[in-house]
Design an enzyme around this catalytic site. Structure first.
Site, PDB file in Angstrom:
ATOM      1  N   CYS A   5       0.617  -1.508  -0.283  1.00  0.00           N
ATOM      2  CA  CYS A   5      -0.052   0.261  -0.500  1.00  0.00           C
ATOM      3  C   CYS A   5       0.422   1.363  -0.085  1.00  0.00           C
ATOM      4  CB  CYS A   5      -1.026   0.505   1.382  1.00  0.00           C
ATOM      5  SG  CYS A   5      -2.026  -1.213   1.365  1.00  0.00           S
ATOM      6  N   ASN A   8       0.102   0.824   5.873  1.00  0.00           N
ATOM      7  CA  ASN A   8       0.660   0.142   5.281  1.00  0.00           C
ATOM      8  C   ASN A   8       1.622  -1.177   5.846  1.00  0.00           C
ATOM      9  OD1 ASN A   8       4.062   0.227   2.985  1.00  0.00           O
ATOM     10  ND2 ASN A   8       2.329  -1.021   2.629  1.00  0.00           N
ATOM     11  N   GLY A   9       1.501  -2.033   5.256  1.00  0.00           N
ATOM     12  CA  GLY A   9       1.608  -3.626   6.493  1.00  0.00           C
ATOM     13  C   GLY A   9       1.044  -4.303   6.342  1.00  0.00           C
ATOM     14  N   TYR A  29      11.596  -5.165  -6.292  1.00  0.00           N
ATOM     15  CA  TYR A  29      10.361  -4.748  -7.129  1.00  0.00           C
ATOM     16  C   TYR A  29       8.815  -3.626  -6.434  1.00  0.00           C
ATOM     17  CZ  TYR A  29       5.434  -5.954  -9.134  1.00  0.00           C
ATOM     18  OH  TYR A  29       4.150  -5.733 -10.496  1.00  0.00           O
ATOM     19  N   GLY A  32      -0.523  -0.030  -4.872  1.00  0.00           N
ATOM     20  CA  GLY A  32      -1.939  -0.091  -4.958  1.00  0.00           C
ATOM     21  C   GLY A  32      -2.749   0.789  -5.722  1.00  0.00           C
TER      22      GLY A  32
END
Length: 470
Positions: A2, A111-112, A266, A36
């Protein structure tokens, strides 16, 4: 993954300020769109209330100009999402808000992935806290209403009204999180003790002397609003921003960090600055290390765009083999790995890449990609290149084989989905149809980054630093 973004404006609440707030938050998550694509949302704090706009889709589709006119105040947080815990339904779109009995209207973006989510959910239910969605993010807000004060906090600190409860809540949470919260009009940033996910702080200076404090998952979100990178939020750190300035506290100080190495492989944009390095430079180093480990001498080197480009450049330059753009990418199609279902991923591969026949026909080609996860993309790429006339297709992967699912915020939920967890390199080569296949070694990957022991490499080694409840 995210993407999170937050801003606190150090100026009076005026229509001009409101316009800045909506513009900055919108552009911030627009720059983080690669993290995202399921949904996007923004919320702000104004007159004791939380204003929220959030919808499914890309930022450009999810948030309209008319929506932005509703954003008011001087503090805002924003989010782009793809789901890791909780499905992609509307109620899971972030920011997530709550009417707290202690703090009034509050909001969070995350985020996580929380590894003890099930236990936390059970704890909250036993304390009559009803969760409205299936996302693990909501527990941050729920815990604030049930935890007791942390007695280690100095009662005379300026944030004594919020900080003792927040510290108690964060000490209960395990796993990966970089969060931004709005509590009583304050902008709060916090990062887990091992620092799995990135979180940066910056500053934007206005022409009239006013400024804004900003937070983001990557520095590219600062660039788009002409803000300057300041520093990284440290693992175990809480930073609070309001009209009285900036305060920093630590609720935990770990002896080690476990930053996600896949951010470099990535996810992060190559032009960003995360974990004190530029992903472009790391990916180029990966290509150089891959070239050192490879004895193949093809006619040309081509990347799988876009994340394979820096590694292919490094490989080409080290071996002095011509670099060509043998595949053209349609940038209006989303990233296949990030798409939420397998049938959409398959369709995206067909729509996304097209071979450049004038470059590859009759050639021995070495193709560099960042990773193989499920294998469908690689298989289709090899087929495309051979159908376009490539004499040989040598597939090279600028990372080690992914053998373990990630429990810290990457959507690889089962071991069975990961080809390398149950297939040999030779079996994978046969499946994708390449003439040869070679991965970068784990040692080569570590040589590509600074301070290699500070990273989590569980997806390549299954050495998990935090237990996952399952």
């Amino acid at each position: 993954m995210c993407g999170v973004f937050g801003v606190y404006l150090n100026e009076e609440e005026t229509d001009i300020a409101f316009s800045k707030l909506s513009t900055f938050t919108y552009l911030g998550i627009y720059a983080l769109q690669h993290r995202g694509q399921e949904s996007a949302g923004i919320c702000s704090y104004y007159n004791g209330d939380i204003i929220r706009i959030a919808n499914k889709g890309l930022v450009l589709d999810a948030i309209s100009k008319d929506d932005l006119k509703n954003i008011k105040g001087k503090v805002g947080i924003a989010h782009v999402r793809y789901s890791t815990t909780g499905d992609s339904s509307t109620q899971n779109i972030q920011p997530i808000t709550r009417d707290s009995k202690r703090f009034g209207k509050i909001a969070v973006v995350h985020n996580g992935n929380l590894t003890n989510y099930r236990s936390l959910k059970t704890f909250l239910n036993s304390n009559n806290i009803k969760l409205q969605c299936s996302s693990d993010t909501e527990v941050f807000l729920g815990l604030l209403d049930v935890v007791e004060k942390d007695n280690s906090i100095d009662p005379h600190v300026s944030d004594e009204e919020i900080l003792p409860y927040l510290v108690s809540a964060l000490k209960m949470i395990e796993g990966a999180y970089s969060i931004l919260m709005i509590v009583k009009g304050k902008l709060i940033a916090a990062r887990d003790p091992l620092g799995f996910r990135p979180l940066l702080m910056g500053r934007r200076k206005g022409i009239n002397g006013s400024d804004a404090i900003v937070f983001a998952s990557e520095s590219c979100a600062f660039d788009i609003i002409e803000a300057d990178y300041w520093r990284e939020i440290k693992p175990g750190e809480i930073t609070i921003v309001d009209e009285n300035g900036i305060r920093t506290y630590f609720f935990s100080k770990s002896q080690e960090t476990k930053k996600c190495i896949f951010e470099f492989v990535y996810f992060s944009r190559p032009d960003s600055f995360v974990f004190s390095e530029y992903p472009y430079n790391v990916r180029k180093n990966m290509g150089i290390e891959l070239a050192k480990e490879d004895e193949t001498t093809p006619d040309i080197v081509i990347p799988v765009p876009d994340s394979g480009i820096p590694a292919a450049i490094g490989y080409s330059q080290y071996k002095n083999i011509p670099y060509e753009m043998g595949l053209t990418r349609n940038h209006y199609v989303g990233r296949t790995f990030i798409a939420p279902s397998q049938d959409i991923r398959n369709l995206s591969v067909l729509m996304k890449l097209n071979p450049n026949r004038g470059v590859i026909k009759g050639k021995s080609i070495l193709v560099i990609d960042d990773s193989i996860v499920r294998g469908t993309t690689s298989k289709r790429i090899v087929t495309l290149l051979k159908e376009a006339g490539a004499r040989e297709v040598h597939m090279r992967i600028a990372s080690p084989p992914v053998i373990g699912p990630c429990y810290y915020g990457i959507d690889t939920p089962t071991k069975e989905e990961l080809m390398a967890s149950h297939m040999s390199v030779e079996d994978i080569r046969k499946f994708i149809g390449a003439d040869t296949l070679q991965y970068l070694s784990l040692e080569g990957l570590k040589r590509s980054v600074q301070d290699p022991d500070s990273f989590c490499d569980a997806c390549f080694t299954e050495r998990y630093p935090v237990l996952y409840e399952g």
